[in-house]
Design a protein around this motif. Structure first.
Motif, PDB file in Angstrom:
ATOM      1  N   UNK A   1       0.879  -1.174   0.000  1.00 49.33           N
ATOM      2  CA  UNK A   1       0.000   0.000   0.000  1.00 49.33           C
ATOM      3  C   UNK A   1       0.914   1.221   0.000  1.00 49.33           C
ATOM      4  N   UNK A   2       0.761   2.037  -1.046  1.00 48.77           N
ATOM      5  CA  UNK A   2       1.672   3.160  -1.223  1.00 48.77           C
ATOM      6  C   UNK A   2       1.249   4.357  -0.383  1.00 48.77           C
ATOM      7  N   UNK A   3       2.240   5.080   0.059  1.00 44.08           N
ATOM      8  CA  UNK A   3       1.999   6.320   0.788  1.00 44.08           C
ATOM      9  C   UNK A   3       1.544   7.369  -0.237  1.00 44.08           C
ATOM     10  N   UNK A   4       0.425   8.048   0.061  1.00 37.21           N
ATOM     11  CA  UNK A   4      -0.102   9.034  -0.890  1.00 37.21           C
ATOM     12  C   UNK A   4       0.662  10.360  -0.800  1.00 37.21           C
ATOM     13  N   UNK A   5       1.457  10.493   0.235  1.00 32.97           N
ATOM     14  CA  UNK A   5       2.212  11.736   0.431  1.00 32.97           C
ATOM     15  C   UNK A   5       3.680  11.510   0.052  1.00 32.97           C
ATOM     16  N   UNK A   6       4.359  12.629  -0.240  1.00 35.92           N
ATOM     17  CA  UNK A   6       5.801  12.583  -0.486  1.00 35.92           C
ATOM     18  C   UNK A   6       6.409  13.819   0.164  1.00 35.92           C
ATOM     19  N   UNK A   7       7.696  13.715   0.468  1.00 35.52           N
ATOM     20  CA  UNK A   7       8.330  14.836   1.167  1.00 35.52           C
ATOM     21  C   UNK A   7       9.789  14.973   0.755  1.00 35.52           C
TER      22      UNK A   7
END
Ligand SMILES: [Zn+2]
Length: 221
Positions: A156-162
């Motif tokens: 399940x991929x993280x919908x956020x990026x940083x």
């Protein structure tokens, strides 16, 4: 003085028996030498330069440019041409190059080791592990391993990026509800591209390992 320069004789030439010292007037006491400027760092010679012929008197210790006795030309230039810099005056430079080479070797072998470790971790991926990785735009994100079957890894991929710390976006509500399929081959490719930052263990993973161990023990009983 941490760095600076000094002059050094690098070739002792002939004694000029027929010439007279321009300072003390002694005859046959001048010697034609070649000196050079040696740049040093902490008194380690690093770089020689500016070699030139020079006259030295053994009586008054005076030093003169060969132009003081114009008839010495072109002998002085011939001596200069024959004289090469001493290799040990390059010691600092050689040390620096060796050090830079060794440092580069350490960095490269460290990187290689890290990638090897990630390849091994991909082969033993299991439910509950989190993969932190870089997106093509250099932002960082993560994926949660849901299940592994053979070469198929459901995440399940993280919908956020940083661009900052991945830990900050690593909260359960950020993870997609829809699983995505990755092949181990694709993950190995990401590792080779140095895009996988790390693979780390979550509490869920530890819990599962403990449960499995307990089950095994029960079977043995
Ligand atoms: Zn003299």
């Amino acid at each position: 003085m941490v760095y600076g320069y000094y002059y050094k004789t690098i070739n002792k030439g002939p004694i000029l028996l027929d010439d007279t010292c321009p300072s003390c007037g002694s005859k046959g006491t001048l010697r034609m030498d070649v000196i050079c400027k040696v740049s040093h760092w902490m008194y380690i010679p690093c770089w020689p330069s500016d070699k030139q012929p020079i006259l030295e008197c053994s009586v008054c210790q005076g030093k003169y440019k060969t132009s003081a006795l114009p008839h010495l030309h072109p002998k002085d230039h011939e001596l200069l041409k024959r004289t090469s810099y001493r290799f040990y005056h390059f010691a600092g430079l050689i040390l620096l190059l060796l050090f830079a080479g060794f440092f580069t070797y350490l960095v490269i072998s460290g990187e290689k080791e890290k990638i090897e470790k990630i390849h091994k971790e991909i082969e033993t991926l299991d439910e509950g592990l989190v993969i932190n990785y870089k997106l093509p735009d250099k932002q960082k994100t993560s994926m949660y391993v849901d299940s592994v079957r053979g070469d198929s890894v459901w995440v399940r991929e993280n919908k956020m990026a940083t661009t900052g710390q991945v830990m900050r976006i690593n909260t359960s509500e950020n993870y997609s509800d829809e699983p995505t399929l990755y092949l181990k081959e694709e993950l190995h490719k990401l590792a080779n591209e140095e895009r996988i930052i790390n693979i780390y263990i979550t509490a869920a993973y530890v819990r599962k390992q403990v449960e499995q161990e307990n089950e095994n023990e029960n079977i043995q009983d």
